[in-house]
Design a protein around this motif. Structure first.
Motif, mmCIF file in Angstrom:
data_model
loop_
_atom_site.group_PDB
_atom_site.id
_atom_site.type_symbol
_atom_site.label_atom_id
_atom_site.label_comp_id
_atom_site.label_asym_id
_atom_site.label_seq_id
_atom_site.Cartn_x
_atom_site.Cartn_y
_atom_site.Cartn_z
ATOM 1 N N GLU A 3 0.812 -1.216 0.000
ATOM 2 C CA GLU A 3 0.000 0.000 0.000
ATOM 3 C C GLU A 3 0.847 1.268 0.000
ATOM 4 N N ASN A 4 2.104 1.196 0.448
ATOM 5 C CA ASN A 4 2.994 2.355 0.431
ATOM 6 C C ASN A 4 3.766 2.497 -0.874
ATOM 7 N N GLN A 5 3.671 1.483 -1.726
ATOM 8 C CA GLN A 5 4.410 1.503 -2.986
ATOM 9 C C GLN A 5 3.679 2.387 -3.982
ATOM 10 N N VAL A 6 4.413 3.269 -4.628
ATOM 11 C CA VAL A 6 3.847 4.210 -5.590
ATOM 12 C C VAL A 6 4.212 3.754 -6.990
ATOM 13 N N SER A 101 8.385 1.491 -10.249
ATOM 14 C CA SER A 101 7.659 1.803 -9.017
ATOM 15 C C SER A 101 8.629 2.289 -7.957
ATOM 16 N N MET A 102 8.066 2.848 -6.914
ATOM 17 C CA MET A 102 8.859 3.407 -5.824
ATOM 18 C C MET A 102 8.242 2.948 -4.519
ATOM 19 N N LEU A 103 9.065 2.426 -3.622
ATOM 20 C CA LEU A 103 8.636 2.038 -2.291
ATOM 21 C C LEU A 103 9.586 2.711 -1.316
ATOM 22 N N GLN A 104 9.042 3.635 -0.529
ATOM 23 C CA GLN A 104 9.839 4.482 0.340
ATOM 24 C C GLN A 104 10.885 5.192 -0.511
ATOM 25 N N PRO A 138 8.173 10.990 -4.567
ATOM 26 C CA PRO A 138 7.836 10.043 -5.639
ATOM 27 C C PRO A 138 6.865 10.615 -6.663
ATOM 28 N N THR A 139 6.056 11.589 -6.272
ATOM 29 C CA THR A 139 5.108 12.174 -7.220
ATOM 30 C C THR A 139 5.797 13.072 -8.243
ATOM 31 N N ASN A 140 7.056 13.456 -7.987
ATOM 32 C CA ASN A 140 7.813 14.292 -8.925
ATOM 33 C C ASN A 140 8.749 13.488 -9.815
ATOM 34 N N ILE A 141 8.772 12.173 -9.642
ATOM 35 C CA ILE A 141 9.624 11.321 -10.462
ATOM 36 C C ILE A 141 8.942 11.086 -11.801
#
Length: 165
Positions: A3-6, A101-104, A138-141
């Motif tokens: 759930e924390n993975q973007v 994807s990005m997690l933390q 992560p929203t700016n990647i």
């Protein structure tokens, strides 16, 4: 997916990273990707070492080992416009087979291609992980995939420029 993975969308572009009009371009491309890969491993290792040193010293103050953020070939731009630019060769995969994807603070790149015949199945996979410094949103990647299979992931860095006054 946690759930924390973007999930980071991959934008397909019409750009070419190498021009196939030159026969040696692919060889130079492979050499450049190897150089970038080595720089990414070095960057990531130095980052993890600086994080471990910070934990060992039990302090949250800026670490002098973070100079690699300003001296890395992966970092482009000046001052507040610094961007971490990573490149991955995923030319052996179709765009829909590539995920970012990005997690933390961990970027994860993966791709998988499966081919089956009546008598056999082959699976080709690609997995890479890269740790980002704290403060990367992560929203700016952004990520883009060129027509020739180069995945470019870019992230703005919040780096204080010690030379600016």
């Amino acid at each position: 997916m946690s759930e924390n993975q973007v999930q980071i969308p991959v934008e397909l572009t019409e750009t070419l990273v190498f021009d196939d009009a030159f026969t040696s371009m692919k060889e130079r491309f492979v050499a450049e990707m190897k150089r970038i890969d080595e720089a990414m491993v070095k960057f990531s290792n130095r980052f993890l070492q600086s994080q471990a040193a910070r934990v060992d010293s039990n302090t949250s103050s800026p670490d002098p080992h973070t100079d690699f953020l300003t001296n890395s070939p992966l970092v482009e731009g000046e001052g507040e416009n610094k961007i971490l630019k990573l490149q991955f060769d995923v030319s052996q995969f179709n765009p829909e087979e590539v995920t970012v994807s990005m997690l933390q603070n961990k970027l994860m790149i993966s791709a998988a291609h499966k081919e089956s015949t009546d008598t056999s199945t082959s699976l080709r996979e690609y997995k890479r992980e890269f740790y980002f410094p704290q403060g990367v949103d992560p929203t700016n990647i952004t990520s883009s995939l060129s027509k020739d299979g180069v995945l470019i992931v870019q992230a703005p860095l919040a780096i204080t420029d010690k030379t600016a006054t």
